[in-house]
Design a protein around this motif. Structure first.
Motif, PDB file in Angstrom:
ATOM      1  N   GLU A   1      -1.277   3.050   7.333  1.00 25.33           N
ATOM      2  CA  GLU A   1      -1.529   1.832   6.559  1.00 25.33           C
ATOM      3  C   GLU A   1      -0.417   1.514   5.569  1.00 25.33           C
ATOM      4  O   GLU A   1      -0.367   0.415   5.019  1.00 25.33           O
ATOM      5  N   ALA A   2       0.460   2.483   5.306  1.00 30.13           N
ATOM      6  CA  ALA A   2       1.296   2.431   4.110  1.00 30.13           C
ATOM      7  C   ALA A   2       2.596   1.659   4.303  1.00 30.13           C
ATOM      8  O   ALA A   2       3.231   1.711   5.358  1.00 30.13           O
ATOM      9  N   ASP A   3       2.990   0.960   3.237  1.00 31.52           N
ATOM     10  CA  ASP A   3       4.323   0.351   3.146  1.00 31.52           C
ATOM     11  C   ASP A   3       5.331   1.341   2.575  1.00 31.52           C
ATOM     12  O   ASP A   3       6.530   1.234   2.813  1.00 31.52           O
TER      13      ASP A   3
ATOM     14  N   ILE B   1       5.429   5.761   1.527  1.00 33.40           N
ATOM     15  CA  ILE B   1       4.739   7.054   1.508  1.00 33.40           C
ATOM     16  C   ILE B   1       5.310   7.908   0.378  1.00 33.40           C
ATOM     17  O   ILE B   1       6.526   8.041   0.249  1.00 33.40           O
TER      18      ILE B   1
ATOM     19  N   PRO C   1      -1.311   7.359   6.371  1.00 27.39           N
ATOM     20  CA  PRO C   1       0.079   6.879   6.376  1.00 27.39           C
ATOM     21  C   PRO C   1       0.329   5.695   7.296  1.00 27.39           C
ATOM     22  O   PRO C   1       1.284   4.935   7.077  1.00 27.39           O
TER      23      PRO C   1
ATOM     24  N   LYS D   1       0.851  -1.195   0.000  1.00 31.53           N
ATOM     25  CA  LYS D   1       0.000   0.000   0.000  1.00 31.53           C
ATOM     26  C   LYS D   1       0.883   1.239   0.000  1.00 31.53           C
ATOM     27  O   LYS D   1       1.848   1.327   0.762  1.00 31.53           O
ATOM     28  N   VAL D   2       0.532   2.176  -0.862  1.00 30.92           N
ATOM     29  CA  VAL D   2       1.327   3.381  -1.057  1.00 30.92           C
ATOM     30  C   VAL D   2       0.440   4.594  -0.804  1.00 30.92           C
ATOM     31  O   VAL D   2      -0.542   4.815  -1.527  1.00 30.92           O
ATOM     32  N   ALA D   3       0.758   5.368   0.213  1.00 30.86           N
ATOM     33  CA  ALA D   3      -0.020   6.561   0.552  1.00 30.86           C
ATOM     34  C   ALA D   3       0.472   7.753  -0.251  1.00 30.86           C
ATOM     35  O   ALA D   3       1.673   8.048  -0.275  1.00 30.86           O
TER      36      ALA D   3
END
Length: 301
Positions: A91-93, A95, A89, A13-15
């Protein structure tokens, strides 16, 4: 001779984070190849966490578009937008911090202070580089920004165009964890068509109405029924005062008709079928400063 093994599959996941109006939603749409996230020239168009999925041969990326983190604005809606922007952020792997060249504002600094607390790779995207007359100004501008702020990579993009995207994606994918895809190859988002329909209607309000009025509007889908290739949708446009209702409807209903026609065409293109759309305009005073109303209209988190 052994054949070279295929690269490991990556998923993450990318924010996409940044202050309002730096082009995060446009960047998301370009990256996934679809107009999923609504876009307008007005700041704070994005009000929700929007997940858009990009599937590649050896990677799948779940992009998370966020509301712009902003200073000022004391209404409940402003607090809600900032809550969502601050939560995503987590959740993100990876950013991705999006800024608009050639400015670094107090709001950009606020975003940096937020993401600097997260121990994941951080990429800086300098967007809207087409607006910089002298490209030689970009390097010293970014050198000043990155001198005391640690980014794992820096990319110069024009979010409305694919130029530079391939190198950006290659850099991004290498920071993702090795993992199988979590979504089907043809999936675009985790949001329902009901949600997307409301956003498309709101996009037309943002595009058509004067500077302040769009922020006093929201959209509630009251009925959504799929009958074969036809979607029957009834939606209420909520405003905060009677005078605003008249502006949205327009002379002899022309404004509301145009909003409905444009929204219907956008839905048909995205949904791949016919749409029958009915719109009403309703009034609830100060809904954007009322926590209960925000919850009813789907602003939570």
């Amino acid at each position: 001779m052994n054949q070279a093994s295929s690269p490991a599959h990556r998923f993450g996941k990318v924010a996409l984070v940044g202050r309002p109006n730096v082009g995060k939603s446009t960047l998301l749409n370009t990256l996934i190849g679809s107009d999923l996230s609504i876009v307008s020239p007005k700041p704070q168009t994005t009000r929700h966490r929007i997940l858009g999925i990009a599937t590649h041969a050896h990677a799948q990326i779940a992009f998370l578009d966020t509301p712009g983190l902003h200073l000022g604005g004391k209404r409940a809606m402003n607090r809600q937008l900032n809550r969502v922007a601050r939560q995503v952020p987590d959740e993100a792997d990876v950013i991705v911090h999006v800024i608009a060249a050639p400015r670094w504002t107090d709001e950009d600094e606020q975003v940096w202070q937020l993401i600097s607390q997260h121990q994941v790779p951080r990429l800086l995207v300098v967007n809207k580089i087409d607006l910089v007359k002298d490209k030689a100004d970009l390097l010293p501008f970014v050198a000043t920004i990155s001198e005391n702020r640690r980014y794992n990579g820096i990319h110069y993009l024009r979010a409305t165009h694919a130029k530079g995207m391939e190198h950006f994606l290659d850099d991004l994918i290498r920071f993702l964890p090795e993992a199988p895809a979590e979504y089907g190859a043809d999936e675009l988002t985790d949001r329902s068509e009901r949600f997307i329909a409301a956003e498309i209607i709101r996009e037309q309000l943002m595009l058509r109405l004067s500077e302040e009025l769009p922020y006093a509007t929201t959209v509630e889908i009251e009925h959504f029924e799929q009958v074969g290739n036809l979607a029957r949708i009834s939606a209420a446009i909520w405003v905060e005062r009677e005078g605003q209702k008249a502006i949205v409807i327009g002379a002899a209903g022309a404004g509301l008709k145009a909003i409905g026609s444009n929204a219907r065409r956008r839905m048909e293109k995205l949904f791949g079928g016919k749409v029958f759309l009915e719109l009403w305009v309703k009034v609830r005073e100060n809904w954007s400063d009322d926590e209960a109303s925000l919850k009813q209209f789907g602003y939570s988190g």
